[in-house]
Design a protein around this motif. Structure first.
Motif, mmCIF file in Angstrom:
data_model
loop_
_atom_site.group_PDB
_atom_site.id
_atom_site.type_symbol
_atom_site.label_atom_id
_atom_site.label_comp_id
_atom_site.label_asym_id
_atom_site.label_seq_id
_atom_site.Cartn_x
_atom_site.Cartn_y
_atom_site.Cartn_z
ATOM 1 N N HIS A 188 -15.944 -29.558 -7.398
ATOM 2 C CA HIS A 188 -15.831 -30.363 -8.608
ATOM 3 C C HIS A 188 -14.549 -31.174 -8.542
ATOM 4 O O HIS A 188 -13.712 -30.970 -7.685
ATOM 5 C CB HIS A 188 -15.790 -29.462 -9.843
ATOM 6 N N SER A 243 -20.077 -36.479 -15.088
ATOM 7 C CA SER A 243 -19.901 -35.067 -15.463
ATOM 8 C C SER A 243 -18.425 -34.712 -15.585
ATOM 9 O O SER A 243 -18.015 -34.042 -16.544
ATOM 10 C CB SER A 243 -20.558 -34.155 -14.433
ATOM 11 N N GLN A 244 -17.637 -35.164 -14.630
ATOM 12 C CA GLN A 244 -16.196 -34.889 -14.665
ATOM 13 C C GLN A 244 -15.541 -35.586 -15.862
ATOM 14 O O GLN A 244 -14.704 -34.995 -16.545
ATOM 15 C CB GLN A 244 -15.528 -35.332 -13.364
ATOM 16 N N LEU A 287 -16.418 -33.740 -18.966
ATOM 17 C CA LEU A 287 -15.676 -32.475 -18.990
ATOM 18 C C LEU A 287 -14.250 -32.698 -19.489
ATOM 19 O O LEU A 287 -13.713 -31.896 -20.252
ATOM 20 C CB LEU A 287 -15.660 -31.866 -17.584
ATOM 21 N N GLU A 288 -13.660 -33.804 -19.072
ATOM 22 C CA GLU A 288 -12.299 -34.153 -19.481
ATOM 23 C C GLU A 288 -12.260 -34.867 -20.832
ATOM 24 O O GLU A 288 -11.184 -35.200 -21.316
ATOM 25 C CB GLU A 288 -11.660 -35.062 -18.428
#
Length: 128
Positions: free
Chosen positions: A2, A63-64, A67-68
């Motif tokens: 990831h 997605s990252q 997530l952040e």
């Protein structure tokens, strides 16, 4: 895997496939006769692989970003839409003009990995 490393790897693969496609086009242009038939299956598989690599790159980056809780998520969604839907639409519109279609599709394909790389650089942990 990831994070920024996965984004950079995925974007590198997408860009590498774009380079392979360009090299194959140059090789096919230089050939003559029956040997040119060898390029037909590859010339069909590589663009599909590019499309998949671009979509995966976008998915990983989005997605990252989500997530952040980064505002980059919207930019990455737009870049992924341009990188995945744009070349398909261009192929439908410019199907009889391959000399125009190829550079247009390449530019559209590049939108996603470039945006993902920019995001990965911004989201990378800063040295202390």
């Amino acid at each position: 895997m990831h994070g920024p490393g996965a984004i950079r790897l995925s974007a590198s693969i997408a860009c590498g496939l774009l380079a392979v496609y360009q090299l194959l086009r140059l090789a096919a242009k230089a050939c003559s006769g029956a040997q040119c038939d060898n390029y037909i299956p590859i010339s069909l598989i590589v663009p599909v692989a590019i499309l998949v690599a671009v979509a995966v790159t976008g998915w990983i980056a989005i997605s990252q970003a989500r997530l952040e809780r980064s505002p980059w998520a919207m930019v990455l969604w737009a870049a992924t839409a341009v990188g995945v839907v744009g070349p398909v639409a261009a192929a439908a519109v410019l199907r009889d003009q391959p000399d125009i279609l190829v550079p247009v599709a390449m530019a559209l394909f590049l939108a996603t990995p470039l945006a993902a790389l920019l995001f990965s650089r911004r989201s990378a942990p800063q040295p202390r």
